[in-house]
Design a protein around this motif. Sequence first.
Motif, PDB file in Angstrom:
ATOM      1  N   GLU A  34      -6.940  -4.597  15.075  1.00 41.29           N
ATOM      2  CA  GLU A  34      -6.422  -5.891  15.520  1.00 41.29           C
ATOM      3  C   GLU A  34      -4.933  -5.814  15.823  1.00 41.29           C
ATOM      4  N   ALA A  49     -13.282   0.401   6.406  1.00 39.73           N
ATOM      5  CA  ALA A  49     -14.016  -0.841   6.166  1.00 39.73           C
ATOM      6  C   ALA A  49     -14.741  -0.847   4.824  1.00 39.73           C
ATOM      7  N   ARG A  71     -10.487  -2.507  10.811  1.00 38.14           N
ATOM      8  CA  ARG A  71     -10.233  -3.784  11.481  1.00 38.14           C
ATOM      9  C   ARG A  71      -8.756  -4.162  11.539  1.00 38.14           C
ATOM     10  N   PRO A 108     -13.948  -0.991  16.396  1.00 41.20           N
ATOM     11  CA  PRO A 108     -12.827  -1.631  15.692  1.00 41.20           C
ATOM     12  C   PRO A 108     -13.162  -2.108  14.288  1.00 41.20           C
ATOM     13  N   SER A 109     -14.425  -2.437  14.030  1.00 45.85           N
ATOM     14  CA  SER A 109     -14.793  -2.932  12.703  1.00 45.85           C
ATOM     15  C   SER A 109     -14.637  -1.878  11.611  1.00 45.85           C
TER      16      SER A 109
END
Length: 392
Positions: free
Chosen positions: A358, A110, A354, A350-351
């Motif tokens: 997803e 991220a 991402r 999940p961030s």
Amino acid sequence: MIDIDRIRADTPAASRLAYLHNAGAALMPTRVIAAMKGHIDLESEIGGYAAADRESDRLEAVYSSVARLLNAAPDEIALMENATVAWQMAFYALPFAKGDRILTAEAEYAANYVAFLQVARRTGAVIDVVPSDASGELDVGALERMIDTRVKLIAITWVPTNGGLVNPAAAVGKIARAHGIPYLLDACQAVGQMEVDVAAIGCDMLSATGRKFLRGPRGTGFLYVRRALLQQLEPPMIDHFAAPWVSRDTYQLRDDARRFETWENNYAARLGLGAAVDYALEIGLGPIEQRCRLLADRLRNGLATIRGVTIRDLGRTPGAIVSFTMDGCEANAIVSSAAAAGITIGASHPSSTRIDAELRALPPVVRASPHYYNTESEIDRLIDLLAGLAPR
């Protein structure tokens, strides 16, 4: 062979808990702690400036130690306060214009991806994600097909923060070199866990931290910049250490990678980082990598026998980050249950990755990351705990 008994004696907390959270922040050896404490004591006795002067040879030696760790030259190394700053100093030194392409991987971290987004917003550059192959690794063939004259950077994470994946860093390097494209490698989770040879990988820039598998202190990191590229890069921010003020209207960038540093830094932490690097080199990164994989494979094999557990790892040869979920039990609850039993593990949201999360519809996952100082019995303790938590 690794002398586990000696190493565990060098790791006081190992006698109290099963520490399997090395992808977060590993336990430091006593030698690392002593190096930092000794310098802090010296600063308290004679002052920070005098202490740095007295320890100048040891502080300078840290560059050589990191260079040996990477098979680089000392003048290609900058010591930074963390891996993110190291990565950012390299990335933001690159010029981008409208239509320029940045190629990255599905499992990109991220912190890196939001920097891509910012530069894309500022300049009109385009972010293109290279798809993964059937194993979950970056698809090298797809990367080759995506190359054109607009590609100005290839930037990937070698070992993502979760998923066990080890991306084909050297295969990416061959493509980058063949096309003359700068290649920035995030090696945050790789350094200290496996052998890292920047010449063999073919990366132009590499960033890493001290606190993870290298077993160094928090607030430390480093940046490698290949000498041939170094002279082409002007850091996004400079001070009079990076670029001495040589006349009223002129500054002159340093010739070495220290053009990415600033004048003030944490000398105690730097000495701790150097001690951690030397400790890993003495043991040998080859044996370390072999044992890390052995313990991680033991954990995965045990998890595969537990009802309701899904292993979320990818790649042909997963590394020492083991990610999984359990039906009916949230990741944070599993982490808390393990902590109550004297086992330290972590969770990954999940961030943090991402795109990968997803694409695979991942919830928060449990992350267990054994290191060479862990024992087989500690792995089995975690497996037994999880078996007791599993749905009946």
